[in-house]
Motif scaffolding. Sequence first.
Motif, PDB file in Angstrom:
ATOM      1  N   GLN A   3     -62.968 -31.234   2.604  1.00  0.00           N
ATOM      2  CA  GLN A   3     -63.675 -31.147   3.886  1.00  0.00           C
ATOM      3  C   GLN A   3     -64.185 -32.498   4.357  1.00  0.00           C
ATOM      4  O   GLN A   3     -64.251 -32.758   5.550  1.00  0.00           O
ATOM      5  CB  GLN A   3     -64.844 -30.177   3.779  1.00  0.00           C
ATOM      6  N   GLY A  50     -65.735 -19.192  -4.241  1.00  0.00           N
ATOM      7  CA  GLY A  50     -65.592 -19.573  -2.839  1.00  0.00           C
ATOM      8  C   GLY A  50     -66.608 -20.559  -2.309  1.00  0.00           C
ATOM      9  O   GLY A  50     -66.633 -20.849  -1.125  1.00  0.00           O
ATOM     10  N   GLY A  73     -63.585 -27.627  -0.104  1.00  0.00           N
ATOM     11  CA  GLY A  73     -64.017 -26.405   0.578  1.00  0.00           C
ATOM     12  C   GLY A  73     -63.473 -25.148  -0.077  1.00  0.00           C
ATOM     13  O   GLY A  73     -62.701 -25.206  -1.042  1.00  0.00           O
ATOM     14  N   PRO A  74     -63.850 -23.987   0.449  1.00  0.00           N
ATOM     15  CA  PRO A  74     -63.466 -22.703  -0.128  1.00  0.00           C
ATOM     16  C   PRO A  74     -61.948 -22.487  -0.225  1.00  0.00           C
ATOM     17  O   PRO A  74     -61.482 -21.756  -1.075  1.00  0.00           O
ATOM     18  CB  PRO A  74     -64.087 -21.671   0.811  1.00  0.00           C
ATOM     19  N   THR A  75     -61.174 -23.122   0.645  1.00  0.00           N
ATOM     20  CA  THR A  75     -59.714 -22.955   0.614  1.00  0.00           C
ATOM     21  C   THR A  75     -59.027 -23.944  -0.317  1.00  0.00           C
ATOM     22  O   THR A  75     -57.827 -23.867  -0.523  1.00  0.00           O
ATOM     23  CB  THR A  75     -59.125 -23.144   2.021  1.00  0.00           C
ATOM     24  N   GLY A  76     -59.780 -24.917  -0.838  1.00  0.00           N
ATOM     25  CA  GLY A  76     -59.200 -25.954  -1.687  1.00  0.00           C
ATOM     26  C   GLY A  76     -58.929 -27.247  -0.937  1.00  0.00           C
ATOM     27  O   GLY A  76     -58.578 -28.260  -1.538  1.00  0.00           O
ATOM     28  N   ALA A  77     -59.095 -27.222   0.383  1.00  0.00           N
ATOM     29  CA  ALA A  77     -58.907 -28.432   1.192  1.00  0.00           C
ATOM     30  C   ALA A  77     -60.149 -29.319   1.079  1.00  0.00           C
ATOM     31  O   ALA A  77     -61.272 -28.820   0.943  1.00  0.00           O
ATOM     32  CB  ALA A  77     -58.670 -28.058   2.653  1.00  0.00           C
ATOM     33  N   SER A  98     -55.228 -31.577  -1.790  1.00  0.00           N
ATOM     34  CA  SER A  98     -55.682 -30.184  -1.859  1.00  0.00           C
ATOM     35  C   SER A  98     -55.860 -29.812  -3.324  1.00  0.00           C
ATOM     36  O   SER A  98     -55.212 -30.372  -4.213  1.00  0.00           O
ATOM     37  CB  SER A  98     -54.697 -29.248  -1.168  1.00  0.00           C
ATOM     38  N   GLN A 114     -58.476 -23.246  -5.121  1.00  0.00           N
ATOM     39  CA  GLN A 114     -59.682 -22.689  -4.514  1.00  0.00           C
ATOM     40  C   GLN A 114     -60.786 -22.621  -5.563  1.00  0.00           C
ATOM     41  O   GLN A 114     -60.552 -22.162  -6.679  1.00  0.00           O
ATOM     42  CB  GLN A 114     -59.415 -21.306  -3.954  1.00  0.00           C
TER      43      GLN A 114
END
Length: 74
Positions: free
Chosen positions: A27, A60, A21-25, A53, A56
């Motif tokens: 999903q 994004g 995902g956009p935060t690097g996590a 993780s 990013q």
Amino acid sequence: EQGLQQNPSIEGRVQISWIIGPTGAVQASSVASSTIHSSSVELCIAQAVTRWSFPQPEGGSPVSVNYPFVLQSN
């Protein structure tokens, strides 16, 4: 480890697909294909990926990844 305890000669290839995902996590993750015929090992790998993780993604936007894990017993 548990898979090896149940079957010491287990080996094969497990392809896992996941979305960063956009935060690097991560999903979501799932088993795309497998030759090891052990749903517990396949699920264990897919679940482990969800705890990772990453940096990013640029821009994004989510990034899809497909990666083969090759398991061999010694």
